[in-house]
Write a protein that holds these residues in place. Structure first.
Motif, PDB file in Angstrom:
ATOM      1  N   SER A 131       0.872  -1.181   0.000  1.00  0.00           N
ATOM      2  CA  SER A 131       0.000   0.000   0.000  1.00  0.00           C
ATOM      3  C   SER A 131       0.905   1.226   0.000  1.00  0.00           C
ATOM      4  CB  SER A 131      -0.903   0.015   1.240  1.00  0.00           C
ATOM      5  OG  SER A 131      -1.828  -1.044   1.202  1.00  0.00           O
ATOM      6  N   ASN A 132       0.790   2.036  -1.047  1.00  0.00           N
ATOM      7  CA  ASN A 132       1.626   3.226  -1.194  1.00  0.00           C
ATOM      8  C   ASN A 132       0.824   4.467  -0.854  1.00  0.00           C
ATOM      9  OD1 ASN A 132       2.806   1.128  -3.264  1.00  0.00           O
ATOM     10  ND2 ASN A 132       4.425   2.568  -2.758  1.00  0.00           N
ATOM     11  N   LEU A 133       1.368   5.285   0.048  1.00  0.00           N
ATOM     12  CA  LEU A 133       0.678   6.477   0.517  1.00  0.00           C
ATOM     13  C   LEU A 133       1.349   7.729  -0.020  1.00  0.00           C
ATOM     14  CD1 LEU A 133       0.785   4.242   3.057  1.00  0.00           C
ATOM     15  CD2 LEU A 133      -0.589   6.001   4.137  1.00  0.00           C
ATOM     16  N   ALA A 134       0.556   8.671  -0.483  1.00  0.00           N
ATOM     17  CA  ALA A 134       1.067   9.980  -0.885  1.00  0.00           C
ATOM     18  C   ALA A 134       0.146  11.043  -0.316  1.00  0.00           C
ATOM     19  CB  ALA A 134       1.142  10.097  -2.404  1.00  0.00           C
ATOM     20  N   VAL A 165       3.118  17.539  -3.375  1.00  0.00           N
ATOM     21  CA  VAL A 165       3.420  16.359  -2.561  1.00  0.00           C
ATOM     22  C   VAL A 165       4.076  16.813  -1.262  1.00  0.00           C
ATOM     23  CG1 VAL A 165       4.707  14.198  -2.430  1.00  0.00           C
ATOM     24  CG2 VAL A 165       3.773  14.947  -4.621  1.00  0.00           C
ATOM     25  N   GLN A 166       3.507  16.393  -0.140  1.00  0.00           N
ATOM     26  CA  GLN A 166       4.078  16.716   1.164  1.00  0.00           C
ATOM     27  C   GLN A 166       4.901  15.561   1.721  1.00  0.00           C
ATOM     28  OE1 GLN A 166       3.824  19.794   2.571  1.00  0.00           O
ATOM     29  NE2 GLN A 166       2.770  20.346   0.672  1.00  0.00           N
ATOM     30  N   ASP A 167       4.446  14.331   1.493  1.00  0.00           N
ATOM     31  CA  ASP A 167       5.167  13.181   2.041  1.00  0.00           C
ATOM     32  C   ASP A 167       4.649  11.904   1.392  1.00  0.00           C
ATOM     33  OD1 ASP A 167       7.089  11.966   3.545  1.00  0.00           O
ATOM     34  OD2 ASP A 167       6.007  12.035   5.433  1.00  0.00           O
ATOM     35  N   THR A 168       5.421  10.835   1.559  1.00  0.00           N
ATOM     36  CA  THR A 168       5.035   9.528   1.031  1.00  0.00           C
ATOM     37  C   THR A 168       5.344   8.451   2.061  1.00  0.00           C
ATOM     38  OG1 THR A 168       7.213   9.150   0.048  1.00  0.00           O
ATOM     39  CG2 THR A 168       5.554  10.213  -1.355  1.00  0.00           C
ATOM     40  N   GLY A 169       4.785   7.283   1.853  1.00  0.00           N
ATOM     41  CA  GLY A 169       5.063   6.141   2.719  1.00  0.00           C
ATOM     42  C   GLY A 169       4.643   4.857   2.040  1.00  0.00           C
ATOM     43  N   CYS A 170       5.035   3.733   2.603  1.00  0.00           N
ATOM     44  CA  CYS A 170       4.694   2.446   1.992  1.00  0.00           C
ATOM     45  C   CYS A 170       4.583   1.381   3.075  1.00  0.00           C
ATOM     46  CB  CYS A 170       5.749   2.055   0.967  1.00  0.00           C
ATOM     47  SG  CYS A 170       5.364   0.538   0.070  1.00  0.00           S
ATOM     48  N   LEU A 171       3.559   0.538   2.945  1.00  0.00           N
ATOM     49  CA  LEU A 171       3.305  -0.545   3.897  1.00  0.00           C
ATOM     50  C   LEU A 171       3.182  -1.870   3.147  1.00  0.00           C
ATOM     51  CD1 LEU A 171       0.461   1.298   5.820  1.00  0.00           C
ATOM     52  CD2 LEU A 171       2.749   0.910   6.731  1.00  0.00           C
ATOM     53  N   ASP A 172       3.611  -2.943   3.780  1.00  0.00           N
ATOM     54  CA  ASP A 172       3.461  -4.272   3.186  1.00  0.00           C
ATOM     55  C   ASP A 172       2.060  -4.809   3.466  1.00  0.00           C
ATOM     56  OD1 ASP A 172       5.938  -4.587   1.934  1.00  0.00           O
ATOM     57  OD2 ASP A 172       6.904  -5.083   3.817  1.00  0.00           O
ATOM     58  N   ILE A 173       1.096  -4.180   2.847  1.00  0.00           N
ATOM     59  CA  ILE A 173      -0.302  -4.584   2.970  1.00  0.00           C
ATOM     60  C   ILE A 173      -0.900  -4.618   1.569  1.00  0.00           C
ATOM     61  CG2 ILE A 173      -2.595  -3.840   3.745  1.00  0.00           C
ATOM     62  CD1 ILE A 173      -1.280  -2.814   6.272  1.00  0.00           C
ATOM     63  N   GLY A 174      -1.487  -5.749   1.202  1.00  0.00           N
ATOM     64  CA  GLY A 174      -2.059  -5.870  -0.128  1.00  0.00           C
ATOM     65  C   GLY A 174      -2.952  -7.080  -0.264  1.00  0.00           C
ATOM     66  N   GLY A 175      -3.669  -7.131  -1.367  1.00  0.00           N
ATOM     67  CA  GLY A 175      -4.691  -8.156  -1.565  1.00  0.00           C
ATOM     68  C   GLY A 175      -4.175  -9.551  -1.831  1.00  0.00           C
ATOM     69  N   ARG A 176      -2.899  -9.672  -2.268  1.00  0.00           N
ATOM     70  CA  ARG A 176      -2.378 -10.996  -2.603  1.00  0.00           C
ATOM     71  C   ARG A 176      -1.315 -11.479  -1.616  1.00  0.00           C
ATOM     72  NH1 ARG A 176      -4.312 -13.132  -7.080  1.00  0.00           N
ATOM     73  NH2 ARG A 176      -2.602 -14.570  -7.512  1.00  0.00           N
ATOM     74  N   LEU A 177      -1.342 -10.929  -0.413  1.00  0.00           N
ATOM     75  CA  LEU A 177      -0.444 -11.436   0.626  1.00  0.00           C
ATOM     76  C   LEU A 177      -0.946 -12.763   1.185  1.00  0.00           C
ATOM     77  CD1 LEU A 177       0.601  -8.156   2.454  1.00  0.00           C
ATOM     78  CD2 LEU A 177       1.679  -9.324   0.531  1.00  0.00           C
ATOM     79  N   ILE A 178      -2.211 -13.052   0.924  1.00  0.00           N
ATOM     80  CA  ILE A 178      -2.758 -14.393   1.147  1.00  0.00           C
ATOM     81  C   ILE A 178      -3.433 -14.805  -0.156  1.00  0.00           C
ATOM     82  CG2 ILE A 178      -4.399 -15.829   2.429  1.00  0.00           C
ATOM     83  CD1 ILE A 178      -4.065 -13.990   4.814  1.00  0.00           C
ATOM     84  N   LYS A 179      -2.991 -15.929  -0.738  1.00  0.00           N
ATOM     85  CA  LYS A 179      -3.581 -16.418  -1.987  1.00  0.00           C
ATOM     86  C   LYS A 179      -4.435 -17.651  -1.702  1.00  0.00           C
ATOM     87  CE  LYS A 179       0.323 -14.759  -4.757  1.00  0.00           C
ATOM     88  NZ  LYS A 179       1.433 -15.151  -5.669  1.00  0.00           N
ATOM     89  N   ILE A 180      -5.499 -17.781  -2.479  1.00  0.00           N
ATOM     90  CA  ILE A 180      -6.510 -18.815  -2.225  1.00  0.00           C
ATOM     91  C   ILE A 180      -6.871 -19.501  -3.539  1.00  0.00           C
ATOM     92  CG2 ILE A 180      -8.892 -19.191  -1.429  1.00  0.00           C
ATOM     93  CD1 ILE A 180      -8.309 -16.460   0.233  1.00  0.00           C
ATOM     94  N   ASP A 181      -6.934 -20.816  -3.534  1.00  0.00           N
ATOM     95  CA  ASP A 181      -7.373 -21.553  -4.720  1.00  0.00           C
ATOM     96  C   ASP A 181      -8.846 -21.235  -4.992  1.00  0.00           C
ATOM     97  OD1 ASP A 181      -6.665 -24.038  -6.587  1.00  0.00           O
ATOM     98  OD2 ASP A 181      -8.717 -24.283  -5.863  1.00  0.00           O
ATOM     99  N   THR A 182      -9.141 -20.838  -6.217  1.00  0.00           N
ATOM    100  CA  THR A 182     -10.499 -20.363  -6.520  1.00  0.00           C
ATOM    101  C   THR A 182     -11.540 -21.481  -6.510  1.00  0.00           C
ATOM    102  OG1 THR A 182     -10.010 -20.565  -8.882  1.00  0.00           O
ATOM    103  CG2 THR A 182      -9.694 -18.398  -7.872  1.00  0.00           C
ATOM    104  N   ILE A 183     -11.103 -22.735  -6.623  1.00  0.00           N
ATOM    105  CA  ILE A 183     -12.052 -23.855  -6.633  1.00  0.00           C
ATOM    106  C   ILE A 183     -12.201 -24.477  -5.250  1.00  0.00           C
ATOM    107  CG2 ILE A 183     -12.544 -26.140  -7.617  1.00  0.00           C
ATOM    108  CD1 ILE A 183     -11.011 -25.177 -10.133  1.00  0.00           C
ATOM    109  N   SER A 184     -11.074 -24.908  -4.657  1.00  0.00           N
ATOM    110  CA  SER A 184     -11.140 -25.581  -3.344  1.00  0.00           C
ATOM    111  C   SER A 184     -11.274 -24.587  -2.195  1.00  0.00           C
ATOM    112  CB  SER A 184      -9.890 -26.429  -3.132  1.00  0.00           C
ATOM    113  OG  SER A 184      -8.740 -25.606  -2.965  1.00  0.00           O
TER     114      SER A 184
END
Length: 481
Positions: free
Chosen positions: A157-160, A167-186
């Motif tokens: 997640s990139n913050l601006a 632009v006053q400041d920026t930041g970045c966090l290790d948060i995202g939608g594919r940090l947990i992956k799931i089989d779409t069938i099972s």
């Protein structure tokens, strides 16, 4: 005078790979009797590619041939040749920037942006261009307010933070939608990122590879991720969980944040409206937790305590930013004694203001000393010197600058490459010509102004445009996390 530049943006992200083509319209905004003032007056997207899942060979490697195949296919679909491109950006973002062969992939793609390409994965620059691609800077300027844009992709997640367009400041966090992956069938979990594993163990959440994912058993880890996002913008106090998930830094809260916007793939489900699109029937249709994360953010205090602004782009924000917001135009009072362009990946040595304002001797010694930073096995590499300069300098001050710079750059002068100087203030033409004179008109000089740089930056300088009066410049950060 009106010209068009064809720009490309290529984004290889944790989840998706895509590209856009844009036209940048430049025009002279000055009157016939004054110094030209060339600016980008319009930006038009002329082609958007399909959105592809980023091809990977393994958890550690990008599938470079498949990425190249995607880019070639989309160039053909757009009816555009590589040689037609004037400017642009290839950007590897999020977790993908940490793959072992990220630099190799960028090298293999550099030809797809013509002779003028930025290849970058710095989280700060990524935050800025995704925020601009989402329109947060325009909203903050037109509404005279502060807007934080959070670009939530598959891995980060990139913050601006923008205040009245800047632009006053920026930041970045290790948060995202594919940090947990799931089989779409099972519906079984197939991957959990290392940092998420740490949180799961800390709070005994009972999730592991092979666990059948449900909305209920994922809710606690989703809530922790949302908490960290709230901490990043000052809505919750910082704790150990935040320190674990921060990538490079959190934004400084020197300015009260009034508005928030979201971009990235997850943003579509933050803004999701069941009345318009119908109820969500499969939360794991993309094989990850992105839908659940977006829904949780939409119901959180992020969207209750801050005014929510709808982004102009969500999943395409980064690629739009890369294609339309990375290029700057130099000032028109510039000097270049030889057309040595394009110049790519030029490292910047930024002089401290006290170095350049205490006379020619101090400036010369500072330049000599700091050029040592750019020696590789004793050999001085190509480098551009950046200074702030002065508003309305006297001729004596210009001469002091020229004498100090020429003396300090003696080791560079001995090489066959041109001397390259970038000035923030509007004084490049007279300074460049004075330096050229001090060198007996025997050493080529490139002196540009109206571009702000810092140590750690790199620049690309493109071929002259607007009848040779200005140069397109991309300021970038080549950083792989």
């Amino acid at each position: 005078m009106r010209e068009e530049l064809l720009s490309v943006g290529i984004d290889i992200g944790t989840s998706t790979t895509q590209l856009i083509f844009s036209k940048l319209i430049i025009e002279n905004m000055a009157s016939s009797y004054t110094v030209p003032r060339i600016v980008i007056v319009d930006k038009k997207i002329i082609y958007k590619s399909s959105i592809y899942f980023t091809p990977l060979i393994s958890v550690k490697e990008i599938d470079a041939p498949k990425v190249r195949e995607i880019i070639e296919k989309e160039y053909q679909n757009a009816g555009i040749n590589k040689g037609d491109i004037d400017t642009g950006a290839v950007i590897i973002t999020g977790e993908t920037a940490r793959k072992e062969n990220a630099e190799e992939v960028l090298t293999s793609l550099s030809g797809f942006a013509g002779d003028f390409v930025v290849a970058t994965a710095g989280p700060d620059l990524e935050s800025i261009i995704s925020g601009k691609g989402a329109g947060a800077h325009i909203y903050s300027k037109s509404h005279n307010t502060t807007v934080v844009n959070i670009d939530i992709g598959g891995g980060t997640s990139n913050l601006a933070l923008f205040k009245r367009g800047d632009v006053q400041d920026t930041g970045c966090l290790d948060i995202g939608g594919r940090l947990i992956k799931i089989d779409t069938i099972s519906k079984k979990i197939t991957y959990i990122s290392p940092k998420i594993c740490t949180l799961i163990r800390k709070y005994n959440l009972g999730l592991e590879i092979g666990t059948v994912a449900t909305r209920d058993n994922l809710r606690p880890i989703i809530d922790l991720m949302v908490k960290v996002l709230m901490q990043s913008v000052g809505l919750r106090p910082i704790d150990e969980d935040f320190n674990l998930m921060v990538t490079n830094k959190s934004i400084k809260l020197d300015h009260p944040i009034e508005c928030i916007s979201f971009s990235g793939g997850v943003a579509d489900y933050i803004y999701y409206d069941e009345n318009e699109s119908g109820p969500i029937t499969d939360y794991f249709k993309f094989g990850d937790i992105g839908i659940l994360l977006g829904e949780a953010i939409g119901k959180s205090d992020l969207c209750k305590e801050l005014q929510v602004v709808k982004s102009t782009e969500t999943i395409r924000a980064t690629v739009v930013g890369a294609g339309t917001h990375t290029t700057e135009i130099s000032g028109s009072t510039i000097t270049y004694t030889k057309n040595a362009f394009p110049i790519k990946n030029l490292p910047i040595l930024k002089m401290a203001y006290e170095d350049e304002t205490n006379g020619s001797t101090v400036l010369a010694e500072a330049v000599k000393k700091k050029l040592e930073w750019f020696k590789l096995e004793g050999d001085l590499q190509r480098v551009a010197i950046a200074i702030e300069g002065k508003d309305n300098p006297s001729f004596k001050e210009i001469e002091d600058y020229a004498i100090g710079l020429v003396e300090g750059m003696k080791e560079l002068i001995q090489r066959e490459l041109p001397l390259i100087l970038i000035v923030e203030k509007d004084m490049a033409k007279v300074l460049g010509q004075t330096m050229y004179n001090k060198l007996g008109f025997k050493k080529d000089v490139i002196c540009l102004d109206s571009v702000k740089l810092d140590n750690g930056d790199y620049i690309d300088i493109g071929n002259p445009i607007a009848e040779g009066t200005v140069l397109p410049v991309v300021v970038k950060t080549l950083v792989f996390n």
